[in-house]
Motif scaffolding. Structure first.
Motif, PDB file in Angstrom:
ATOM      1  N   THR A  11       6.899 -20.588   0.711  1.00  0.00           N
ATOM      2  CA  THR A  11       6.250 -20.831  -0.586  1.00  0.00           C
ATOM      3  C   THR A  11       5.488 -19.581  -1.031  1.00  0.00           C
ATOM      4  O   THR A  11       5.587 -19.158  -2.186  1.00  0.00           O
ATOM      5  CB  THR A  11       5.261 -22.017  -0.474  1.00  0.00           C
ATOM      6  N   LEU A  12       4.745 -18.975  -0.121  1.00  0.00           N
ATOM      7  CA  LEU A  12       3.976 -17.776  -0.462  1.00  0.00           C
ATOM      8  C   LEU A  12       4.929 -16.664  -0.913  1.00  0.00           C
ATOM      9  O   LEU A  12       4.668 -15.966  -1.902  1.00  0.00           O
ATOM     10  CB  LEU A  12       3.137 -17.325   0.743  1.00  0.00           C
ATOM     11  N   ARG A  13       6.042 -16.530  -0.200  1.00  0.00           N
ATOM     12  CA  ARG A  13       7.008 -15.490  -0.563  1.00  0.00           C
ATOM     13  C   ARG A  13       7.542 -15.739  -1.985  1.00  0.00           C
ATOM     14  O   ARG A  13       7.646 -14.812  -2.784  1.00  0.00           O
ATOM     15  CB  ARG A  13       8.145 -15.470   0.458  1.00  0.00           C
ATOM     16  N   ALA A  18       7.668 -14.389  -7.824  1.00  0.00           N
ATOM     17  CA  ALA A  18       7.555 -14.815  -9.222  1.00  0.00           C
ATOM     18  C   ALA A  18       6.370 -14.168  -9.939  1.00  0.00           C
ATOM     19  O   ALA A  18       6.308 -14.182 -11.159  1.00  0.00           O
ATOM     20  CB  ALA A  18       7.406 -16.335  -9.275  1.00  0.00           C
ATOM     21  N   SER A  19       5.432 -13.595  -9.188  1.00  0.00           N
ATOM     22  CA  SER A  19       4.212 -13.085  -9.814  1.00  0.00           C
ATOM     23  C   SER A  19       4.440 -11.726 -10.480  1.00  0.00           C
ATOM     24  O   SER A  19       5.118 -10.851  -9.942  1.00  0.00           O
ATOM     25  CB  SER A  19       3.126 -12.946  -8.736  1.00  0.00           C
ATOM     26  N   ALA A  20       3.828 -11.565 -11.662  1.00  0.00           N
ATOM     27  CA  ALA A  20       3.901 -10.263 -12.339  1.00  0.00           C
ATOM     28  C   ALA A  20       2.752  -9.377 -11.870  1.00  0.00           C
ATOM     29  O   ALA A  20       2.863  -8.165 -11.805  1.00  0.00           O
ATOM     30  CB  ALA A  20       3.822 -10.450 -13.849  1.00  0.00           C
ATOM     31  N   GLN A  21       1.614  -9.985 -11.539  1.00  0.00           N
ATOM     32  CA  GLN A  21       0.455  -9.215 -11.087  1.00  0.00           C
ATOM     33  C   GLN A  21      -0.439 -10.096 -10.232  1.00  0.00           C
ATOM     34  O   GLN A  21      -1.045 -11.039 -10.738  1.00  0.00           O
ATOM     35  CB  GLN A  21      -0.310  -8.682 -12.298  1.00  0.00           C
ATOM     36  N   ALA A  22      -0.498  -9.762  -8.956  1.00  0.00           N
ATOM     37  CA  ALA A  22      -1.315 -10.560  -8.042  1.00  0.00           C
ATOM     38  C   ALA A  22      -2.542  -9.766  -7.624  1.00  0.00           C
ATOM     39  O   ALA A  22      -2.574  -8.540  -7.713  1.00  0.00           O
ATOM     40  CB  ALA A  22      -0.494 -10.939  -6.819  1.00  0.00           C
ATOM     41  N   VAL A  23      -3.561 -10.509  -7.184  1.00  0.00           N
ATOM     42  CA  VAL A  23      -4.760  -9.895  -6.613  1.00  0.00           C
ATOM     43  C   VAL A  23      -4.968 -10.501  -5.226  1.00  0.00           C
ATOM     44  O   VAL A  23      -4.744 -11.695  -5.023  1.00  0.00           O
ATOM     45  CB  VAL A  23      -5.998 -10.128  -7.519  1.00  0.00           C
ATOM     46  N   ARG A  96       4.353  -1.983  -3.355  1.00  0.00           N
ATOM     47  CA  ARG A  96       5.440  -2.571  -4.162  1.00  0.00           C
ATOM     48  C   ARG A  96       4.965  -2.904  -5.574  1.00  0.00           C
ATOM     49  O   ARG A  96       5.732  -3.436  -6.371  1.00  0.00           O
ATOM     50  CB  ARG A  96       5.919  -3.870  -3.503  1.00  0.00           C
ATOM     51  N   GLU A  97       3.700  -2.660  -5.843  1.00  0.00           N
ATOM     52  CA  GLU A  97       3.075  -2.963  -7.136  1.00  0.00           C
ATOM     53  C   GLU A  97       3.058  -4.448  -7.462  1.00  0.00           C
ATOM     54  O   GLU A  97       3.033  -4.852  -8.614  1.00  0.00           O
ATOM     55  CB  GLU A  97       3.707  -2.134  -8.271  1.00  0.00           C
ATOM     56  N   LYS A  98       3.128  -5.277  -6.430  1.00  0.00           N
ATOM     57  CA  LYS A  98       2.953  -6.719  -6.599  1.00  0.00           C
ATOM     58  C   LYS A  98       1.477  -7.017  -6.775  1.00  0.00           C
ATOM     59  O   LYS A  98       1.080  -7.855  -7.551  1.00  0.00           O
ATOM     60  CB  LYS A  98       3.402  -7.443  -5.309  1.00  0.00           C
TER      61      LYS A  98
END
Ligand code: NAD
Ligand code: ZN
Length: 253
Positions: A11-13, A18-23, A96-98
């Motif tokens: 699920t985390l993967r 799907a995320s464009a920008q995570a923190v 990876r700029e995630k």
């Protein structure tokens, strides 16, 4: 690994994909696998000593002496700690700029040592790997502070202005760093995914950021070996060890 943990890691993967920008928001738990004890686990620092408050530190030379004595005897190991698999996984996500930013409550500098560029690490509670003059802001290396402290048995003062020198951390009772708070808020509001790693989420205002992220519509994920105070508002709670969990979620060893 249990089937349910395996499922949560998948699920985390997918959330990361799907995320464009995570923190990422980290607490002391991400550094325990590097040998730095956290605060609240059994045997943690808090179970041994009551922290010295900022006003006591400022008011009394004896409190300052005790502060440095404790730091050099108990936490001298901090400087020798190396980043672990959890830190490496976080670095991978930044590269990876995630992940746009790592907001950390930690004062150990291990995210930077693991290769996260300093401008992407937001240190809410400062940094204990160096000291600063509270008057002129001059940077003081701890090896030098320690040598002076041991030679003179007096708390260190600034070589430039004579001011009081303290670790570059935020003590209890000391004001939060406004610039870091503002950067953390900006990063939080821009994130669609907010991942908390190894924080009991009881220290405020730091623990306000996951709440803000959630209110702002981000997906909130909490990874911790035990329950935290904000589990009930999280979208996903993963109870596991950080190194293994993040290593498996990112493919980092
Ligand atoms: P905390 O000690 O309150 O919580 C740490 C959490 O991490 C706990 O809930 C614990 O169960 C969990 N945890 C520990 N090791 C883990 C692992 N390997 N895998 C999964 N979960 C794990 O820490 P906090 O929320 O960061 O708040 C404490 C305050 O202490 C912070 O303000 C921080 O500045 C300071 N602190 C920093 C360091 C550091 O820099 N390494 C160390 C101790 C305390
Ligand atoms: Zn000074």
């Amino acid at each position: 690994m249990t089937d349910s943990l395996d499922h949560e890691i998948k699920t985390l993967r997918s959330l990361l994909d799907a995320s464009a920008q995570a923190v990422v928001f980290t607490g002391a738990g991400i550094s325990t696998e590097s040998g730095i004890p956290d605060f609240r686990s059994p045997g943690g620092i808090w179970t041994k000593f009551k922290p010295i408050q900022f006003d006591e530190f400022m008011a009394s030379e004896e409190a300052r002496r005790e502060y440095w004595r404790r730091h050099f005897s108990l936490r001298g190991e901090l400087g020798k700690a190396e980043p672990n698999r959890g830190h490496r996984a976080v670095t991978h996500l930044v590269r990876r700029e995630k992940v746009s930013h790592v907001i950390t409550q930690n004062i150990d500098g291990l995210h930077q040592n693991a290769g996260v560029p300093a401008d992407k690490v937001i240190e809410l509670h400062g940094n204990a790997t160096y000291a600063e003059c509270l008057d002129c802001g001059a940077h003081h290396e701890l090896d030098h502070v320690r040598a002076v402290f041991e030679a003179e048995e007096a708390p260190p003062t600034c070589d430039y202005c004579g001011g009081i020198v303290k670790l570059a951390t935020i003590s209890f009772g000391q004001a939060m760093p406004e610039d870091q708070m503002a950067r953390a808020e900006q990063a939080t509001l821009a994130a669609d995914l907010f991942i908390v790693l190894g924080s009991s989420l009881v220290v405020f205002p730091a623990a306000g950021f996951p709440m803000l992220a959630k209110r702002n519509g981000a997906t909130l994920v909490i990874v911790n070996r035990e329950a935290t105070d904000l589990d009930e508002i999280a979208d996903v709670v993963i109870n596991g060890e950080l190194g293994t969990t993040l290593g498996a979620a990112t493919g980092v060893n």
